[in-house]
Design a protein around this motif. Structure first.
Motif: not given
Length: 619
Positions: A89-90, A124-125, A130-133, A136-138
């Protein structure tokens, strides 16, 4: 970030070395059943380790060395997943940033205006990750805000990482709200019993080997992998992940190549239409008549496993019983959740049976009262499970009176005591006072219906009118037929409360301090009677009419009253003519509002058509 010592100051420390030796070293679980029954498992200081046992991470037969070997292997697997998803991811994020600065001649990536397919996929991945994290973080930041413990940056980081990796490994379901609350419950228990080296070294007479064994099971160093391991066992092995599976449309299922239905909706439907019916038939019928949709409140109950209804701390005792049942029954799902849900519904039975609208039921379910005796509720859930298992092979579920009688005998009467006890007692006193009045109104309503039928038999529409009592009798005989249960019309509901409504009307009439005077001519009243007769015919021709019984009774009351007034006026006029008296007004005063708040005019040639049009439009 906060240290483990700082976190323990917020929630306390609850590790017990003696019980660790008893359960994890000697495999002595003889008292666990009673502890769970009385909601005392927390006192062992070994809840997280026992949950591992219940969710089959290791077994009772395993020695402590075998337990450690299994934990070590699972932790190593987590490291692989961590490298796979977090580092990828990073890296993808870094590639995305670099590609934004490297543009081709036409604004596309280098390698051609339409090239760069691989880089585009990586980009895209990265965006998806980033959107998924962020999503979840919110949710993690909003989780249990009433507890200072969950505002810790370290706790939020662990929860976010655990949920992110699990969602990447289960991309078909990915992340759904409610998962954060389950993971948060696990980290709360783990932290409360977690150890760190400096703390363990203070134990007197503990050898270095014993200290190492303790840390292998409960070291804060393994917090992240251990929470992921237990979360995965709960979601995957316990199939609780299916409760979060989206309810895809048929087109979405084809696109995703998935044929699985929404398990949560299937489960709710089974609980509503089958399980509750087996356990408490009267309550099932009542909620069915009110058209109560269980999914409105059961989705949250099941997905979050009662963390809101029972409070976070109390819900852990429910989880003890759920996880233990999962192990003892060797089931493939957390079926005891259904049993607790039914027990909670029965807990509100007295209040629910008094409800006349579904909205009143939802208020009780969505604002669940505090349970004074949680162990009693769990005991009831256990008895419910026994009833359901004993009837699992039964094909006839229509008239399960036996299950209802069993559960009523098993449940302590105090189990039904809720917050509105006083109001229930007061309502009972009021009902006793009006008992005689209710009986009189029932007799009067029956006389009205009988007289109305006699009058209708003399009309040209007598054949249609004579069929109505037969239809009513048939509808009562098949009142809980499957087709009628599915329709749930208001007419069915009126069969239960028609006497109460008649009594209420009588009471309202008697309690009126000021009556409205309406002057009508005899012709106008006769027109109204004809209109009522036509309304009868319109209602009876409509097979889909609702509240027809209630309206027929109301019309019969009006017609009875008007006919009586006509007879009295005609008799009075006859007496006056016989006595040679003059009659200046060819009519009478009706001290009753027929059409609500509007007074009828003294002469209205369009009255008949207006009322007939109203009834035809309504029905």
């Amino acid at each position: 970030m906060e240290s483990i010592q700082d976190l323990k100051t917020l929630i306390g420390h609850n590790f017990n070395a003696v019980n660790f030796s008893k359960y994890m070293i000697n495999n002595d679980f003889s008292d666990v059943d009673q502890l769970i029954k009385h909601c005392k498992l927390e006192s062992t200081g070994q809840r997280f380790n026992i949950w591992r046992l219940f969710l089959r991470i290791y077994s009772k037969e395993d020695s402590f060395t075998q337990k450690i070997e299994k934990l070590t292997k699972l932790r190593e697997n987590y490291k692989v997943l961590e490298n796979k998803h977090l580092k990828t991811s990073s890296t993808s994020t870094q590639i995305q940033i670099e590609e934004q600065t490297k543009k081709g001649p036409l604004g596309g990536p280098l390698g051609g205006p339409l090239g760069g397919g691989k880089q585009k996929q990586q980009s895209s991945n990265a965006i998806d990750n980033v959107e998924l994290r962020n999503e979840i973080r919110k949710d993690v930041e909003r989780t249990y805000q009433e507890f200072e413990f969950f505002s810790s940056k370290r706790v939020q980081q662990i929860l976010t990482t655990v949920l992110f990796i699990w969602c990447k490994e289960n991309s078909e379901i990915s992340y759904r709200q409610g998962m954060n609350e389950i993971a948060a419950s696990l980290i709360y228990i783990y932290t409360k019993e977690a150890l760190y080296k400096e703390e363990v070294e203070k134990y007197e007479e503990a050898t270095e080997e014993e200290i190492n064994i303790l840390l292998q099971f409960n070291s804060w160093e393994y917090a992240e992998p251990d929470i992921y391991i237990l979360f995965t066992a709960l979601m995957n092995d316990g199939q609780h992940m299916e409760m979060f599976r989206p309810n895809y449309t048929e087109q979405q299922k084809i696109k995703l190549q998935s044929k699985k239905p929404s398990a949560i909706l299937t489960r709710v439907a089974k609980l509503q239409d089958i399980l509750l019916k087996q356990v408490d038939l009267p309550l099932f019928r009542h909620l069915k008549l009110l058209q109560v949709e269980f999914q409105i409140f059961l989705l949250k109950w099941i997905r979050c496993m009662f963390t809101r209804e029972l409070s976070l701390i109390e819900s852990f005792s429910a989880w003890d019983a759920i996880f233990q049942d999962f192990l003892l029954q060797q089931s493939d799902s957390l079926f005891f959740i259904d049993c607790i849900a039914i027990a909670m519904i029965i807990y509100l039975k007295n209040q629910l049976m008094e409800c006349e609208e579904s909205s009143q039921c939802y208020q009780r379910f969505l604002k669940f009262p505090k349970i004074s005796n949680l162990s009693s509720l769990l005991d009831t859930a256990t008895q419910i499970r026994t009833i359901l298992i004993s009837q699992k092979s039964s094909n006839n579920l229509d008239d399960n009176i036996e299950g209802t009688e069993k559960i009523e005998k098993l449940i302590n009467p105090t189990f039904f005591v809720c917050d509105n006890v006083y109001s229930n007692v007061q309502n009972q006193k009021d009902n006793n006072k009006s008992q005689e009045q209710l009986k009189q109104s029932q007799i009067k309503s029956q006389q009205i219906i009988t007289k109305t039928e006699e009058e209708q038999s003399q009309s040209p529409q007598s054949q249609i009118n004579e069929k109505q009592p037969i239809k009513q009798q048939e509808s009562q005989q098949v009142f809980f037929d499957e087709k009628i249960m599915q329709s749930n019309t208001k007419a069915q509901k009126s069969q239960f409360n028609v006497e109460e409504k008649v009594q209420q009307k009588e009471s309202n009439q008697n309690n009126e301090q000021k009556q409205i005077e309406i002057r009508l001519s005899i012709k106008a009243v006769q027109d109204i009677c004809v209109t009522i007769e036509e309304a009868f015919n319109v209602i009876k021709k409509s097979n889909n009419s609702q509240n027809h019984q209630e309206l027929i009774i109301s019309l019969a009351e009006i017609k009875q009253y008007l006919n009586k007034q006509i007879d009295q006026v005609e008799e009075k006029q006859g007496n006056q003519q016989d006595a040679g008296q003059k009659n200046n007004y060819n009519g009478f005063v009706i001290k009753k509002s027929i059409t609500g708040q509007q007074q009828l005019p003294q002469e209205d040639n369009g009255l008949k058509s207006k009322m007939a049009g109203f009834f035809k439009k309504k029905w």
